[in-house]
Design a protein around this motif. Structure first.
Motif: not given
Ligand SMILES: *Cc1c(COP(=O)(O)O)cnc(C)c1O
Length: 355
Positions: A61-63, A66, A86, A89, A134, A136, A161, A163-164, A186-187
């Motif tokens: 996944s995105g993590t 990261m 996030f 995180r 962004s 999320t 990051d 991801v979104s 998945q975003k």
């Molecule tokens: C969803 C998301 C993550 C985490 O991604 P995963 O695919 O759940 O590991 C990290 N950063 C942002 C901004 C997110 O929207």
């Protein structure tokens, strides 16, 4: 199933055609057919990131990407910009990977100030900063271009990051001179979860070669080397590559810039709706994401009841995230949604809120 019922800010709704693209027998990830798919995916992924650099694809996944950002980052202290769950995180990953980390926190919903960042960079010796584009959990959108420029003026790398954001919000890797951007499948890509994507500048990769903390699974040097053979270091999620391959055709048929514009139009639709009903938006006006909006529930509306009423109408939106879980809800207006499907979502919200 008609498309347009599922508005989580990740995973987002995946079209039937894309799901169907995964229903194929396995192929060898060291064989010719995979290599051809890999090359085509590379060509088109570069256009999504606006880069000539390779796009690393990990089965995670995105993590995961990261963690790769931190593991492969130049040695030294890290400054983490935190404005939600996030970005928090990202800071925690840096700590967990044994880095010395300072935080530049602002309130959830806020964005970071380039002037304040510049002051903090001047006061400390940092090798890199982490920042969410962004966020999320709140829907805040940081100006990562200015933030990255400010970091560069201090010789500091900027790990973003996205991801979104990538695929839904404007981001131009090469033009903006970025160092590292990651995202997930998945975003805004509207694929099932399971793949993460990252682009790193040449300089970042050169420095990563000297890093002792790269580990194994997220060692980007391994990715860079295998890339030359159009392969990945370990067994990739082949079915998801089939889905990505199909989705990229549609993304580029639409055009990445047109895609950003569509996300902007969906965002406007949601903001106008919230304004009409005098609902408070969590993200400050200084920066709001075109892909996700977090909105406060009206006084007296219980979160569980609201989501159940939506479910009764066949619609799903996100709850709040982290400490905002019960007080807010989040509409993911990203991926393959349109102003039309967003209107359907908002009509269901109207009914669920008794408007
Ligand atoms: C969803 C998301 C993550 C985490 O991604 P995963 O695919 O759940 O590991 C990290 N950063 C942002 C901004 C997110 O929207």
């Amino acid at each position: 199933m008609t498309f347009g019922t599922f508005f989580l800010p990740g995973p987002t709704e995946v079209r039937q055609e894309i799901l169907a693209a995964m229903m194929r027998p396995m192929i060898s990830h060291r064989g010719r057919e995979f290599e051809e798919i890999f090359v085509r995916i590379q060509e088109r992924m570069k256009r999504v990131f606006f880069t000539a650099r390779p796009v690393f694809i990990s089965t995670s996944s995105g993590t995961g990407m990261m963690e790769a950002a931190i593991r492969c980052a130049p040695p030294g202290r890290i400054l983490s910009l935190v404005n939600g769950a996030f970005s928090d995180r990202f800071a925690n990953i840096a700590v967990a990977c044994g880095r010395e980390v300072d935080r530049y926190d602002v309130a959830w919903g806020e964005v970071h100030s380039t002037a304040e960042l510049t002051a903090r960079l001047g006061a400390g010796e940092y090798s890199a900063i982490t920042v969410g584009h962004s966020e999320t959990s709140t829907g805040a959108l940081n100006d990562v271009r200015s933030i990255s420029d400010a970091a560069h003026r201090h010789g500091v790398y900027c790990l973003i990051d996205g991801v979104s954001s990538v695929g839904g919000a404007e981001l131009r890797f090469d033009d903006w001179g970025l160092d590292y951007v990651l995202t997930g499948s998945q975003k805004a890509f509207a694929l099932p979860p399971g793949l993460a994507f990252a682009v790193a500048s040449e300089k970042y990769i050169e420095l990563a070669r000297g890093s002792a903390s790269r580990g194994v699974y997220f060692d980007l040097i391994e990715y860079e080397q295998l890339m030359r053979k159009n392969q990945t270091p370990n067994t990739p999620a082949i079915s998801l590559y089939f889905a990505l391959n199909a989705q990229l055709d549609d993304m580029l048929d639409e055009g990445v810039e047109a895609r950003w514009a569509r996300h902007g139009a969906m965002q406007e639709e949601v903001l106008a709706w919230a304004a009409r009903h005098e609902l408070r938006i969590v993200a400050s006006e200084r920066g709001r994401s075109p892909t996700v909006t977090a909105i406060e529930l009206p006084d007296g509306t219980e979160s569980g009841v609201f989501h159940q009423r939506l479910a009764d109408r066949g619609v799903t939106v996100g709850t709040g995230y982290g400490k905002l879980k019960m007080k807010t809800f989040r509409i993911g207006h990203m991926g393959d949604h349109s102003v039309g499907t967003i209107r359907r979502c908002l009509r269901a919200c109207d009914a669920a809120l008794g408007f």
